[in-house]
Design a protein around this motif. Structure first.
Motif, PDB file in Angstrom:
ATOM      1  N   VAL A   1       0.803  -1.221   0.065  1.00  0.00           N
ATOM      2  CA  VAL A   1       0.099  -0.031   0.111  1.00  0.00           C
ATOM      3  C   VAL A   1       0.755   1.219   0.084  1.00  0.00           C
ATOM      4  CG1 VAL A   1      -0.222  -0.148   2.748  1.00  0.00           C
ATOM      5  CG2 VAL A   1      -1.714   1.094   1.181  1.00  0.00           C
ATOM      6  N   SER A   2       2.091   1.312   0.464  1.00  0.00           N
ATOM      7  CA  SER A   2       2.997   2.306   0.778  1.00  0.00           C
ATOM      8  C   SER A   2       3.324   2.921  -0.854  1.00  0.00           C
ATOM      9  CB  SER A   2       4.259   2.099   1.410  1.00  0.00           C
ATOM     10  OG  SER A   2       4.783   0.904   1.107  1.00  0.00           O
ATOM     11  N   ARG A   3       3.086   2.103  -1.880  1.00  0.00           N
ATOM     12  CA  ARG A   3       3.714   2.517  -3.156  1.00  0.00           C
ATOM     13  C   ARG A   3       3.164   3.830  -3.470  1.00  0.00           C
ATOM     14  NH1 ARG A   3       2.916  -0.923  -8.510  1.00  0.00           N
ATOM     15  NH2 ARG A   3       2.826  -2.771  -7.032  1.00  0.00           N
ATOM     16  N   TRP A   4       1.728   3.939  -2.952  1.00  0.00           N
ATOM     17  CA  TRP A   4       0.945   5.508  -3.676  1.00  0.00           C
ATOM     18  C   TRP A   4       0.845   6.201  -2.528  1.00  0.00           C
ATOM     19  CZ3 TRP A   4      -0.312   0.216  -4.401  1.00  0.00           C
ATOM     20  CH2 TRP A   4       0.006  -0.334  -6.076  1.00  0.00           C
ATOM     21  N   GLU A   5       1.634   6.207  -1.432  1.00  0.00           N
ATOM     22  CA  GLU A   5       1.514   7.237  -0.202  1.00  0.00           C
ATOM     23  C   GLU A   5       1.385   8.655  -0.608  1.00  0.00           C
ATOM     24  OE1 GLU A   5       3.711   6.168   3.833  1.00  0.00           O
ATOM     25  OE2 GLU A   5       5.187   6.736   2.160  1.00  0.00           O
ATOM     26  N   HIS A   6       1.852   9.214  -1.658  1.00  0.00           N
ATOM     27  CA  HIS A   6       1.658  10.241  -2.245  1.00  0.00           C
ATOM     28  C   HIS A   6       0.086  10.782  -2.641  1.00  0.00           C
ATOM     29  CE1 HIS A   6       2.166   7.756  -5.687  1.00  0.00           C
ATOM     30  NE2 HIS A   6       1.687   8.710  -6.599  1.00  0.00           N
ATOM     31  N   LYS A   7      -0.705   9.631  -2.918  1.00  0.00           N
ATOM     32  CA  LYS A   7      -2.053   9.928  -3.057  1.00  0.00           C
ATOM     33  C   LYS A   7      -2.797   9.662  -1.794  1.00  0.00           C
ATOM     34  CE  LYS A   7      -2.146   8.201  -7.793  1.00  0.00           C
ATOM     35  NZ  LYS A   7      -3.122   7.486  -8.731  1.00  0.00           N
ATOM     36  N   ASN A   8      -2.289   9.376  -0.759  1.00  0.00           N
ATOM     37  CA  ASN A   8      -3.180   9.117   0.420  1.00  0.00           C
ATOM     38  C   ASN A   8      -3.975  10.229   0.870  1.00  0.00           C
ATOM     39  OD1 ASN A   8      -1.848   6.674   0.793  1.00  0.00           O
ATOM     40  ND2 ASN A   8      -0.983   6.885   2.709  1.00  0.00           N
ATOM     41  N   PRO A   9      -3.856  11.394   0.939  1.00  0.00           N
ATOM     42  CA  PRO A   9      -4.598  12.551   1.424  1.00  0.00           C
ATOM     43  C   PRO A   9      -6.036  12.604   0.471  1.00  0.00           C
ATOM     44  CG  PRO A   9      -2.490  13.509   1.505  1.00  0.00           C
ATOM     45  CD  PRO A   9      -2.320  12.030   0.659  1.00  0.00           C
ATOM     46  N   GLU A  10      -5.747  12.677  -1.158  1.00  0.00           N
ATOM     47  CA  GLU A  10      -7.033  12.684  -1.783  1.00  0.00           C
ATOM     48  C   GLU A  10      -7.821  11.251  -1.558  1.00  0.00           C
ATOM     49  OE1 GLU A  10      -7.987  11.812  -6.258  1.00  0.00           O
ATOM     50  OE2 GLU A  10      -5.767  12.043  -5.696  1.00  0.00           O
ATOM     51  N   SER A  11      -7.186  10.133  -1.383  1.00  0.00           N
ATOM     52  CA  SER A  11      -7.754   8.743  -1.258  1.00  0.00           C
ATOM     53  C   SER A  11      -8.715   8.561  -0.174  1.00  0.00           C
ATOM     54  CB  SER A  11      -6.915   7.666  -1.598  1.00  0.00           C
ATOM     55  OG  SER A  11      -6.222   7.887  -2.583  1.00  0.00           O
ATOM     56  N   LEU A  12      -7.840   9.357   1.029  1.00  0.00           N
ATOM     57  CA  LEU A  12      -8.816   9.229   2.221  1.00  0.00           C
ATOM     58  C   LEU A  12     -10.033   9.762   2.187  1.00  0.00           C
ATOM     59  CD1 LEU A  12      -5.721   9.437   4.869  1.00  0.00           C
ATOM     60  CD2 LEU A  12      -7.101   7.473   4.395  1.00  0.00           C
TER      61      LEU A  12
END
Ligand code: NDP
Length: 307
Positions: free
Chosen positions: A251-262
């Motif tokens: 899951v950490s591969r896309w960490e940069h997308k986390n704020p939007e994804s959350l």
């Protein structure tokens, strides 16, 4: 040690955290067995409240998600801490930041969108389907207009999957022939397989894929107690003749997308499209029991300990 006493030793940027909820996750098993020594603090993530602060980024009273391990109180310099979404709704439990609106929810989302590229109208198979990741996988796939088949380990879990809108659900422990039940659930086969379990389940499921099927290897929980590394067998000829694509991911591969994804996950929750069930165990001292219970399949939804 008194927590006030701990605070006396604070450096300029340090904060004192008090745990509210601790996450119980499968990865703790292989990680602790392979990478940890006896006597070390068990790893893990928690939702905590800042109760003392020398760090303006984390003022007293704010809530954070942090990799603090199995602790009730932690002194942190802020490294690895993430503030909860600033507009976290009052009527949504903050424990969901460890589940559907946290790492497991992100795992489901990225596995479906980034790895599988799931398309409307496709048929998806997911195992450990009633758990933290699996239950969100199935629901997002339904939001995307897919047909969803879920496997889980009890009749209670099967009933839960039906409540969530899964098209087909079965108890893999009582079905008899896994091959037959997979064929009956989707006679034309599966476009996508979200793999959480590994071991014999995979060997039976992979031949049920359609030509050009895609497999996201998220987890392998059936092998986490194995002392020897798994060597297979995978049905290689099937993979060749059906031209399957199989990809492991973290899951950490896309960490940069986390704020939007959350925010997307929270929006689905607020719209009533995501049910976020939790298995809550009360009391920090019950963390080991909750952990062993999860590995034995006792949890429906996300396993959490409320301190
Ligand atoms: P769950 O909430 O699904 O809990 C674990 C479940 O696994 C149990 O409830 C049980 O369900 C099932 N299980 C346990 N032992 C076995 C076994 N021997 N054979 C088959 N099933 C078993 O956990 P999570 O949703 O948190 O995690 C699901 C998977 O996703 C795990 O493999 C985990 O390691 C992986 N994961 C991977 C991530 C990544 O970045 N790649 C991130 C997060 C999780 P049942 O009763 O149905 O058997």
């Amino acid at each position: 040690m008194s927590y006030i006493f701990m605070f006396l030793f604070f450096s300029v940027s340090e904060v004192l955290l008090e745990a509210l909820f601790l996450s119980v996750d499968p990865y703790m098993r292989p990680f602790s067995r392979v990478r940890m020594k006896e006597g070390e603090v068990m790893i893990g993530t928690q939702v905590a409240k800042v109760i003392q602060s020398n760090n303006p980024t984390f003022p007293v009273g704010c809530h954070v998600v942090g990799r603090c391990g199995w602790r009730t109180h932690t002194v942190s310099d802020g490294t690895g801490l993430t503030c909860l979404l600033s507009d976290w709704p009052q009527d949504v439990s903050m424990s969901l930041a460890l589940g559907a609106i946290g790492m497991p929810g992100l795992t489901a989302l990225y596995g479906l969108e980034e790895v599988l590229g799931l398309q409307a109208g496709e048929t998806l198979l997911v195992n450990a389907a009633a758990g933290a990741v699996g239950s969100i996988v199935g629901q997002i796939a339904k939001i995307k207009g897919c047909r969803v088949v879920g496997s889980s380990g009890s009749d209670g879990k099967v009933a839960f999957l039906k409540e969530l809108g899964f098209d087909e659900a079965f108890n893999y422990k009582t079905v008899g022939s896994l091959e037959e039940v997979l064929k009956t659930a989707s006679p034309d086969g599966y476009d996508c397989f979200f793999e959480n379990v590994g071991g014999p389940f995979s060997s039976v499921a992979i031949p049920q894929m359609k030509e050009f099927g895609r497999i996201a290897v998220c987890g392998s929980i059936s092998t986490y107690n194995d002392t020897n590394p798994q060597t297979g067998p995978y049905p290689h000829l099937t993979m060749i003749f059906k031209q399957l694509k199989m990809e492991g991911f973290m899951v950490s591969r896309w960490e940069h997308k986390n704020p939007e994804s959350l925010m997307r996950l929270m929006a689905w929750k607020r719209e009533g499209k995501l049910q976020c069930r939790e298995q809550v165990t009360e009391g920090f001292e019950n963390m080991p029991a909750a952990f062993m219970g999860m590995l034995q399949g006792e949890n429906i939804g996300k396993a959490i300990v409320k301190v």
